[in-house]
Scaffold this motif. Structure first.
Motif, PDB file in Angstrom:
ATOM      1  N   UNK A 168       0.839  -1.194   0.000  1.00  0.00           N
ATOM      2  CA  UNK A 168       0.000   0.000   0.000  1.00  0.00           C
ATOM      3  C   UNK A 168       0.881   1.254   0.000  1.00  0.00           C
ATOM      4  N   UNK A 169       0.864   1.982  -1.126  1.00  0.00           N
ATOM      5  CA  UNK A 169       1.753   3.140  -1.272  1.00  0.00           C
ATOM      6  C   UNK A 169       1.467   4.223  -0.237  1.00  0.00           C
ATOM      7  N   UNK A 170       0.198   4.391   0.128  1.00  0.00           N
ATOM      8  CA  UNK A 170      -0.142   5.395   1.124  1.00  0.00           C
ATOM      9  C   UNK A 170       0.445   5.086   2.480  1.00  0.00           C
ATOM     10  N   UNK A 171       0.400   3.823   2.879  1.00  0.00           N
ATOM     11  CA  UNK A 171       0.994   3.428   4.159  1.00  0.00           C
ATOM     12  C   UNK A 171       2.509   3.587   4.129  1.00  0.00           C
ATOM     13  N   UNK A 172       3.121   3.273   2.984  1.00  0.00           N
ATOM     14  CA  UNK A 172       4.574   3.431   2.847  1.00  0.00           C
ATOM     15  C   UNK A 172       4.967   4.896   3.015  1.00  0.00           C
ATOM     16  N   UNK A 173       4.224   5.782   2.364  1.00  0.00           N
ATOM     17  CA  UNK A 173       4.535   7.212   2.461  1.00  0.00           C
ATOM     18  C   UNK A 173       4.379   7.711   3.900  1.00  0.00           C
ATOM     19  N   UNK A 174       3.286   7.304   4.557  1.00  0.00           N
ATOM     20  CA  UNK A 174       3.073   7.714   5.951  1.00  0.00           C
ATOM     21  C   UNK A 174       4.179   7.180   6.856  1.00  0.00           C
ATOM     22  N   UNK A 176       7.284   6.295   6.077  1.00  0.00           N
ATOM     23  CA  UNK A 176       8.576   6.964   5.860  1.00  0.00           C
ATOM     24  C   UNK A 176       8.587   8.363   6.465  1.00  0.00           C
ATOM     25  N   UNK A 177       7.441   9.043   6.440  1.00  0.00           N
ATOM     26  CA  UNK A 177       7.371  10.359   7.087  1.00  0.00           C
ATOM     27  C   UNK A 177       7.575  10.216   8.597  1.00  0.00           C
ATOM     28  N   UNK A 178       6.967   9.181   9.194  1.00  0.00           N
ATOM     29  CA  UNK A 178       7.145   8.960  10.630  1.00  0.00           C
ATOM     30  C   UNK A 178       8.602   8.648  10.960  1.00  0.00           C
ATOM     31  N   UNK A 179       9.234   7.804  10.145  1.00  0.00           N
ATOM     32  CA  UNK A 179      10.635   7.445  10.388  1.00  0.00           C
ATOM     33  C   UNK A 179      11.538   8.672  10.299  1.00  0.00           C
ATOM     34  N   UNK A 180      11.279   9.530   9.318  1.00  0.00           N
ATOM     35  CA  UNK A 180      12.072  10.756   9.171  1.00  0.00           C
ATOM     36  C   UNK A 180      11.844  11.694  10.349  1.00  0.00           C
ATOM     37  N   UNK A 181      10.569  11.824  10.731  1.00  0.00           N
ATOM     38  CA  UNK A 181      10.222  12.732  11.828  1.00  0.00           C
ATOM     39  C   UNK A 181      10.930  12.355  13.125  1.00  0.00           C
ATOM     40  N   UNK A 182      11.014  11.049  13.411  1.00  0.00           N
ATOM     41  CA  UNK A 182      11.583  10.608  14.684  1.00  0.00           C
ATOM     42  C   UNK A 182      13.018  10.131  14.557  1.00  0.00           C
ATOM     43  N   UNK A 183      13.606  10.282  13.374  1.00  0.00           N
ATOM     44  CA  UNK A 183      15.002   9.916  13.187  1.00  0.00           C
ATOM     45  C   UNK A 183      15.281   8.432  13.281  1.00  0.00           C
ATOM     46  N   UNK A 184      14.327   7.609  12.863  1.00  0.00           N
ATOM     47  CA  UNK A 184      14.514   6.163  12.919  1.00  0.00           C
ATOM     48  C   UNK A 184      15.259   5.672  11.677  1.00  0.00           C
ATOM     49  N   UNK A 185      16.153   4.705  11.867  1.00  0.00           N
ATOM     50  CA  UNK A 185      16.903   4.119  10.742  1.00  0.00           C
ATOM     51  C   UNK A 185      16.036   3.075  10.048  1.00  0.00           C
ATOM     52  N   UNK A 186      14.937   3.551   9.466  1.00  0.00           N
ATOM     53  CA  UNK A 186      13.926   2.698   8.843  1.00  0.00           C
ATOM     54  C   UNK A 186      13.595   3.243   7.466  1.00  0.00           C
ATOM     55  N   UNK A 187      13.558   2.364   6.473  1.00  0.00           N
ATOM     56  CA  UNK A 187      13.137   2.733   5.127  1.00  0.00           C
ATOM     57  C   UNK A 187      12.085   1.746   4.656  1.00  0.00           C
ATOM     58  N   UNK A 188      10.914   2.263   4.300  1.00  0.00           N
ATOM     59  CA  UNK A 188       9.848   1.413   3.785  1.00  0.00           C
ATOM     60  C   UNK A 188       9.832   1.490   2.260  1.00  0.00           C
ATOM     61  N   UNK A 189       9.595   0.335   1.625  1.00  0.00           N
ATOM     62  CA  UNK A 189       9.513   0.271   0.173  1.00  0.00           C
ATOM     63  C   UNK A 189       8.161  -0.283  -0.237  1.00  0.00           C
ATOM     64  N   UNK A 190       7.637   0.252  -1.333  1.00  0.00           N
ATOM     65  CA  UNK A 190       6.358  -0.220  -1.857  1.00  0.00           C
ATOM     66  C   UNK A 190       6.614  -1.473  -2.697  1.00  0.00           C
ATOM     67  N   UNK A 191       6.271  -2.622  -2.143  1.00  0.00           N
ATOM     68  CA  UNK A 191       6.517  -3.903  -2.806  1.00  0.00           C
ATOM     69  C   UNK A 191       5.332  -4.838  -2.541  1.00  0.00           C
ATOM     70  N   UNK A 192       4.958  -5.602  -3.550  1.00  0.00           N
ATOM     71  CA  UNK A 192       3.979  -6.668  -3.378  1.00  0.00           C
ATOM     72  C   UNK A 192       4.757  -7.936  -3.046  1.00  0.00           C
ATOM     73  N   UNK A 193       4.693  -8.364  -1.786  1.00  0.00           N
ATOM     74  CA  UNK A 193       5.530  -9.492  -1.367  1.00  0.00           C
ATOM     75  C   UNK A 193       5.073 -10.812  -1.978  1.00  0.00           C
ATOM     76  N   UNK A 194       3.887 -10.843  -2.591  1.00  0.00           N
ATOM     77  CA  UNK A 194       3.407 -12.090  -3.170  1.00  0.00           C
ATOM     78  C   UNK A 194       3.922 -12.331  -4.583  1.00  0.00           C
ATOM     79  N   UNK A 195       4.653 -11.368  -5.155  1.00  0.00           N
ATOM     80  CA  UNK A 195       5.239 -11.612  -6.468  1.00  0.00           C
ATOM     81  C   UNK A 195       6.434 -12.549  -6.307  1.00  0.00           C
ATOM     82  N   UNK A 196       6.943 -13.061  -7.437  1.00  0.00           N
ATOM     83  CA  UNK A 196       8.013 -14.059  -7.384  1.00  0.00           C
ATOM     84  C   UNK A 196       9.243 -13.550  -6.641  1.00  0.00           C
ATOM     85  N   UNK A 197       9.628 -12.287  -6.876  1.00  0.00           N
ATOM     86  CA  UNK A 197      10.816 -11.737  -6.213  1.00  0.00           C
ATOM     87  C   UNK A 197      10.491 -10.341  -5.697  1.00  0.00           C
TER      88      UNK A 197
END
Length: 415
Positions: A168-174, A176-197
């Protein structure tokens, strides 16, 4: 991609396999008490075979039902007269308790000031999950991460950056904004985990808190295929699968000729416990259940066919429009023409009586929820053992915080 060789456990004396075999035999012996769903079948065969037990259940009022729902041990003691095999239940579902004390768990829980957009239960679940996994020794991949609440909880305790995968691209954007705001070493990527890779980083610890059905099964398969050093997850919603009858993952379980064959309703049994639902939600669920049971009685009479007709999920607005609107919607779904002189009040009373009967009869069925869940999770543990992992299985939090409190933790290569 070449899969790692499978390790034979036939002669290994795997405790997980022994426990699974005992559970499988016990569940098969008691199949007639958990497989029929009283919501669909007003008279399961056991109500005729054990009239004394049925009469005992019929005298339980709402308060007594609630008490036994919250205390399975007391219910087992009450029903052993008719079902002596229930005495083995606690032994068969026993797993280690990894719950930390309150102070230790709090050390891994995000402070409320940093838990923006994070529901209170999710915050505490994530903290308990993190405490049970400590120490973290390699970078973490948060599978189906949503806004990254678990990723942000794990980040301060992780030796490297945390990556999250979410479709869900909207959740990813939200997130990443939270991670940036609080300085967390976290990066979210928009990926469908059910695809082959879905784009795994190299050498990571895959984690998931309540990934549903085929999502957590894909996590296991991908981790095994990539020989990742560690995978840890708390499974949920086992019935959400594209493969029915259910296909076990491990060679030992799938190759057992006498094992249970499970369909969707059997898998749903494992996740029917709702001790964490707010009172308002439970009241609304009870109301809609009464309506569905009332319509079920009505459609049986109108069609002159004594069988259950499953209805799809109803539009949310119907809850505010009343029983008559629900009946019109349900009749349209099934192509049924309702008579103009139908007494909806009488059918509502019928639904209320059926709801009480269902609640009484479901007490018996619900004793098999945790055994069914553990049957499934033990298969996962055996699958990971076959792939060369050292596997731990235990509970990471109280069932009052979430009934889905089982945690599988698998490591390879000393990690």
């Amino acid at each position: 991609m070449t899969l790692p060789p499978r390790r034979s456990l036939h002669d290994s004396g795997s405790p997980f396999h022994r426990q699974w075999r005992q559970l499988d035999e016990w569940l098969r012996q008691h199949r007639s008490f958990w497989q029929p769903a009283p919501f669909m079948d007003p008279e399961p065969a056991w109500t005729r075979d054990l009239p004394g037990m049925q009469q005992w259940l019929e005298q339980l009022d709402e308060r007594a039902c609630a008490r036994y729902e919250d205390d399975p041990g007391a219910l087992v003691a009450a029903l052993e007269e008719w079902l002596p095999g229930l005495v083995d239940r606690e032994r068969l579902i026993a797993v280690p308790d990894w719950r930390s004390d309150a102070e230790a768990s709090l050390a891994f829980t995000l402070p409320e000031t940093r838990a923006t957009d994070m529901p209170g239960r999710k915050r505490l679940q994530s903290g308990a999950f993190a405490a049970a996994l400590a120490p973290l020794q390699v970078p973490v991949l948060d599978w189906c991460c949503g806004k990254g609440h678990l990723a942000r909880t794990l980040a301060p305790h992780c030796p490297g950056p945390v990556t999250g995968l979410e479709w869900n691209a909207g959740l990813v954007a939200d997130g990443n904004r939270l991670a940036t705001r609080f300085g967390d070493a976290v990066t979210l990527r928009c990926e469908d985990v059910m695809v082959a890779d879905p784009g795994w980083p190299d050498r990571v610890h895959g984690v998931a808190l309540h990934a549903c059905g085929d999502l957590h099964r894909k996590l296991m398969r991908d981790a095994v295929a990539r020989t990742q050093p560690r995978v840890s997850f708390s499974p949920c919603c086992y019935h959400l699968t594209g493969a029915l009858p259910y296909r076990p993952l491990s060679s030992l379980v799938s190759g057992d000729p006498g094992r249970l064959e499970l369909e969707s309703n059997d898998l749903r049994l494992a996740v029917q416990e709702t001790v964490t639902a707010p009172a308002r939600v439970r009241a609304q669920t009870a109301l809609v259940s009464q309506w569905r049971l009332a319509f079920d009685g009505l459609q049986r009479q109108v069609r002159r066919v004594n069988e259950y007709l499953p209805l799809p999920s109803h539009p949310k607005h119907l809850v505010n429009e009343g029983f008559a609107a629900f009946c019109r919607w349900a009749a349209r779904q099934k192509g049924i023409e309702l008579p103009g002189n139908v007494s909806l009040e009488e059918w509502l009373d019928h639904g209320a009586r059926r709801l009480q009967e269902v609640r009484q009869q479901e007490l018996v069925r619900h004793l098999f929820r945790r055994p069914m869940e553990l049957w499934l999770v033990l298969d996962y543990a055996i699958y990971l053992e076959e792939a060369g992992y050292e596997v731990r299985l235990g509970t990471f939090c109280d069932r009052e915080l979430t009934p889905r409190n089982l945690l599988l933790d698998a490591t390879r290569g000393g990690n």
